[in-house]
Design an enzyme around this catalytic site. Structure first.
Site, PDB file in Angstrom:
ATOM      1  N   LYS A   1     -12.378   8.351  -1.547  1.00 15.85           N
ATOM      2  CA  LYS A   1     -12.654   8.813  -2.799  1.00 15.85           C
ATOM      3  C   LYS A   1     -13.977   9.284  -2.549  1.00 15.85           C
ATOM      4  O   LYS A   1     -14.148  10.467  -3.210  1.00 15.85           O
ATOM      5  CB  LYS A   1     -12.871   7.524  -3.747  1.00 15.85           C
ATOM      6  CG  LYS A   1     -11.554   7.046  -4.109  1.00 15.85           C
ATOM      7  CD  LYS A   1     -11.541   5.726  -5.033  1.00 15.85           C
ATOM      8  CE  LYS A   1     -10.272   5.175  -5.328  1.00 15.85           C
ATOM      9  NZ  LYS A   1     -10.145   3.925  -6.151  1.00 15.85           N
TER      10      LYS A   1
ATOM     11  N   LYS B   1      -3.320  10.766  13.595  1.00 16.01           N
ATOM     12  CA  LYS B   1      -2.636   9.597  13.984  1.00 16.01           C
ATOM     13  C   LYS B   1      -1.677   9.689  15.085  1.00 16.01           C
ATOM     14  O   LYS B   1      -1.610   8.910  15.995  1.00 16.01           O
ATOM     15  CB  LYS B   1      -1.831   8.897  12.834  1.00 16.01           C
ATOM     16  CG  LYS B   1      -2.795   8.719  11.606  1.00 16.01           C
ATOM     17  CD  LYS B   1      -2.089   7.966  10.416  1.00 16.01           C
ATOM     18  CE  LYS B   1      -1.037   8.806   9.846  1.00 16.01           C
ATOM     19  NZ  LYS B   1      -1.109   9.973   9.369  1.00 16.01           N
ATOM     20  N   THR B   2      -0.533  10.457  14.742  1.00 16.90           N
ATOM     21  CA  THR B   2       0.402  10.601  16.207  1.00 16.90           C
ATOM     22  C   THR B   2       0.018  11.343  17.347  1.00 16.90           C
ATOM     23  O   THR B   2       0.143  10.488  18.432  1.00 16.90           O
ATOM     24  CB  THR B   2       1.509  11.422  15.545  1.00 16.90           C
ATOM     25  OG1 THR B   2       1.968  11.205  14.240  1.00 16.90           O
ATOM     26  CG2 THR B   2       2.683  11.535  16.743  1.00 16.90           C
TER      27      THR B   2
ATOM     28  N   PRO C   1      -3.996   9.128   5.651  1.00 10.74           N
ATOM     29  CA  PRO C   1      -3.449  10.315   5.125  1.00 10.74           C
ATOM     30  C   PRO C   1      -2.968  11.195   6.290  1.00 10.74           C
ATOM     31  O   PRO C   1      -3.131  11.218   7.335  1.00 10.74           O
ATOM     32  CB  PRO C   1      -4.507  11.108   4.191  1.00 10.74           C
ATOM     33  CG  PRO C   1      -5.991  11.004   4.763  1.00 10.74           C
ATOM     34  CD  PRO C   1      -5.741   9.431   5.540  1.00 10.74           C
TER      35      PRO C   1
ATOM     36  N   SER D   1      -8.096   1.657 -11.333  1.00 10.19           N
ATOM     37  CA  SER D   1      -9.288   2.354 -10.652  1.00 10.19           C
ATOM     38  C   SER D   1      -9.914   3.041 -11.697  1.00 10.19           C
ATOM     39  O   SER D   1     -11.128   3.596 -11.596  1.00 10.19           O
ATOM     40  CB  SER D   1      -9.512   2.802  -9.410  1.00 10.19           C
ATOM     41  OG  SER D   1      -8.422   3.868  -9.436  1.00 10.19           O
TER      42      SER D   1
END
Length: 801
Positions: A750, A391-392, A386, A707
């Site tokens: 979740k 991440k970057t 997310p 789900s």
């Protein structure tokens, strides 16, 4: 006889000829009775001309027979017949080689020329036709018959036509530089229409054959029409010739001007040390400093030779120069030396990022193998998670740990294949693709390149960029990556590519197959607090011009911000909230107001606004409401499944912007209840006489996926039995008609969402146990997980007795 040409008496006098000139009165040579008495007429063949009546023309004669004819005719005062030769190349024409129709003329004056030739000034009188050749020695003599012209029936039309001919003749004289200006004066001063027509037919730039046809035409109206048509054709040719001449002159002037200007520029550049020669010298000098293979060297020499052959003023010269500039700017076989200090690299990664243990472990493994083997193809890592989880920024930390150059390449919204592969260099404004531009920018052939937002690549009219990336991100192919601008392969095998994405659903399967996918889940509460302490608070203090003592946020305060003012997997919103506090402190400092640097929970709520409820799961205190767990592109989240009964005939209604798969889950749940109503303790009468309505709140948000199956089943059973679902309980799992519970994805996200919402118990499929075991125990210390295989187990755990 020489070829006919216009002769000016004034010019001949100025050239020094011993000629006695006298004023010539044409009225002295009017037609006399001698014409009617004369029966035999000397015939003078002429070349490249046709004579018409009432026109004065000089005729230059060179043949002895022609000179004798003219001299004897002048001496005797005879009229002569002037006819045209059919073939102008014949020196001695026979009877068959001359036309039978000509013009009777009178010799006005004979002028002797120094070369032995003579020029006779003649005036035409009548058209005639040869009846019979009497003698051909020493020249032709013939009997003739005069031809009369047919007058036009409509005199006004004839006069109008002659006016048009006159106007067109003046235009032709204006356009044609070869016609003397005297012709303009002559035409304007001819008052007789017939004389005007004959004068124009004689002197116009028509062919001899066309003029002969005009002479043979007896109708003046027809002759005038034909003459007008020929003049129009001549006028169009003159216009076209002038246009071509003007355009050519203009182009030549422009080219000449540009040539002189470029010569001046070239001289100035040479004085300053520039110019085309210096371009080539600079490129060759740059090439000498490069490390590249023999293949690349040969290609460079070929291209530099092409540049030397080109004109510096041509557009192709600049194209070739730009190409060679880029070619020599590439690092080719220049590499940075990797740092193999694994312990130091681990410290660098730990300092820059809290958590993310899987990715750190993968980088350290790569460094260990590289250290042992000293030659390894760089991996293609794909970080999926997310927004806001780092991440970057992780790519920069990896580059620092390896000691490599770092380049970030944003792919979000890219929709043109040429952005990856480049354009052909022949196009205007052509440039290399972003991959090679990044290599050039880094100055080394083994940088760390972060391909940011790879899942957001578009597809436009100019190819598919994600398909072009297949070669870039394939360790087996990118050793010779082909860029359209470079026109030869470039080795990308030493580059470490790190791609980032929020979701895998929009990425091509072949592209996924070429990467190592590393899932990065959201942060737990403790991780967010730790990240805020280590990084976010310091960063916002610096960005807002504050020092380290300007404000402090403890564990309790940070926990309150996370729980009451954010709801996300990453820390981007948390950073915004801390930034808001930093701005408030900056305002107090600027206004010189006193404040407590230790920001309390109450002050946080005053700055950030009303907090949201701490435990969202507490609203499930009525029958038919179940808490479900969902995965979104921004991490995990909770959702509520509501159902209610009403009198009816057993119909099912579904609302909440549900997708097809989610609607099918509701249908499966109801059918299972109908089939197992006895076991579930639900009466047949309620099923048949009660309608059930299933709703998922936040109806504006699209929802889909299997789900929520067990949550829908539990909600329906709760409504039919009119019993509540246990508080602080959430669930996720897919259902089948046979009553089985199937595993689903996104378990870590979740479960983190469940802890954020205050959930204490979670129901999962038994097959998801392995996913839970991969999560750190600290993340789930306040969460109890129940594993099930059948729907009956879900009902037993969830419904209160």
């Amino acid at each position: 006889m020489t070829e006919f040409e216009d002769i000016s008496l004034e010019e001949m006098i100025s050239d020094g000829f011993d000629i006695v000139t006298e004023e010539i009165n044409l009225s002295d040579f009017a037609e006399t009775d001698k014409n009617s008495e004369q029966k035999i007429f000397p015939i003078l063949p002429v070349r490249n001309m046709v004579m018409f009546p009432n026109v004065v023309i000089p005729i230059t004669a060179g043949r002895k027979t022609s000179i004798q004819l003219l001299e004897e005719a002048q001496k005797n005062g005879d009229f002569i017949g002037i006819v045209s030769q059919k073939n102008s190349d014949l020196e001695q024409p026979s009877e068959k080689d001359i036309y039978t129709t000509g013009t009777l003329a009178k010799i006005i004056k004979i002028i002797k020329l120094p070369e032995g030739n003579i020029t006779a000034i003649t005036k035409g009188f009548h058209r005639f036709k040869i009846k019979k050749i009497i003698d051909n020695q020493p020249y032709f003599k013939a009997e003739i018959s005069k031809l009369k012209d047919t007058r036009p029936k409509d005199q006004e039309e004839y006069e109008a036509l002659l006016e048009n001919i006159k106007d067109l003749a003046l235009k032709i004289i204006e356009l044609d530089p070869n016609i003397p200006n005297a012709a303009n004066f002559a035409i304007k001063n001819i008052n007789n229409n017939d004389d005007l027509l004959n004068f124009i037919c004689t002197n116009a730039n028509f062919s001899s054959i066309a003029k002969q046809k005009l002479l043979e035409e007896k109708s003046l109206m027809t002759r005038a029409n034909q003459c007008y048509e020929l003049m129009h054709e001549d006028f169009r040719k003159l216009e076209l010739r002038n246009q071509i001449h003007q355009k050519t002159s203009k182009d030549l002037d422009k080219q000449q001007r540009e040539y002189f200007l470029n010569q001046q520029i070239r001289t100035i550049q040479e004085e300053l040390g520039g110019g085309p020669e210096s371009d080539v010298e600079d490129l060759i000098a740059k090439a000498k400093t490069k490390k590249w293979s023999q293949e690349v060297e040969d290609h460079f020499q070929k291209e530099i030779s092409r540049l030397q052959r080109q004109n510096p003023n041509s557009p192709d010269y600049n194209v070739q120069r730009n190409y060679l500039d880029f070619f020599t700017d590439l690092p080719w076989e220049t590499y940075t030396k990797d740092i193999f200090d694994i312990a130091k690299a681990e410290k660098v990664l730990d300092k820059a990022h809290f958590g993310l243990e899987d990715i750190k472990k993968r980088i350290l493994e790569h460094m260990a193998v590289l250290k042992l083997k000293n030659n390894m193809k760089s991996p293609i890592l794909l970080l999926v998670g997310p927004p806001g989880v780092g991440k970057t920024s992780l790519g920069k930390s990896i580059a620092d740990a390896l000691g490599r150059k770092y380049v970030r390449l944003s792919l979000g919204g890219l929709h043109d294949e040429s952005e990856i592969r480049g354009h052909r260099k022949t196009y205007i404004g052509a440039m290399a693709g972003r991959i090679l531009q990044s290599i050039k920018k880094s100055g080394t052939s083994n940088p760390v390149i972060v391909l940011d937002e790879i899942d957001k690549i578009g597809q436009g009219l100019h190819g598919d960029p994600s398909s072009a990336l297949l070669e870039v991100l394939d360790p087996e192919q990118n050793k010779s990556f082909y860029d359209n601008f470079l026109e030869m392969g470039y080795d990308l095998s030493k580059v470490m590519f790190i791609a980032t994405a929020n979701s895998l659903s929009t990425i091509q399967t072949p592209l996924l197959d070429r990467t190592e996918i590393i899932q990065i889940a959201g942060y737990t509460l403790e991780e967010k607090i730790e990240i805020a302490k280590r990084h976010l608070i310091k960063k916002q203090q610096e960005e807002n011009g504050l020092d380290a003592k300007s404000f402090k946020l403890g564990y309790t305060e940070l926990k309150h911000i996370v729980e009451a003012h954010t709801s996300e997997s990453g820390v981007r919103t948390l950073e915004k909230r801390i930034a808001a506090i930093g701005r408030w402190v900056a305002l107090q400092t600027a206004l010189i107001k006193e404040y407590d640097p230790k920001i309390s929970v109450e002050k946080i709520d005053e700055i950030l606004g009303v907090p949201r409820p701490k435990s969202l799961s507490e609203i499930t205190g009525v029958p038919g409401v179940v808490t479900g767990l969902a995965w979104t592109s921004v991490g995990g989240d909770i959702l509520y499944i509501e159902s209610i009964l009403s009198n009816g005939k057993g119909a099912l209604t579904m609302t909440g912007n549900l997708g097809t798969v989610m609607k099918e889950s509701a249908t499966i749940a109801l059918e299972y209840i109908k089939a197992k109503h006895d076991e579930l303790g639900i009466s047949q009468e309620d099923i048949e006489k009660k309608n059930i309505h299933v709703h998922v709140p936040e109806g504006a948000t699209p929802k889909d996926g299997p789900s929520a199956g067990i949550a829908m089943l539990t909600s329906m059973v709760s409504s039919f039995k009119n019993k509540k679902v246990k508080p602080h309980l959430a669930m996720t799992g897919e259902i089948t008609l046979r009553g089985k519970v199937l595993p689903v994805g996104g378990i870590k996200e979740k479960l983190l969402a469940a802890t954020r919402a205050g959930i204490k118990d979670v129901i999962l499929c038994e097959a998801n146990r392995k996913d839970v075991e991969e999560i750190k125990k600290d993340y789930l210390k306040n969460l109890k997980v129940h594993y099930v295989n059948r729907m009956e187990e879900v009902i037993d755990i969830a419904i209160e007795e």
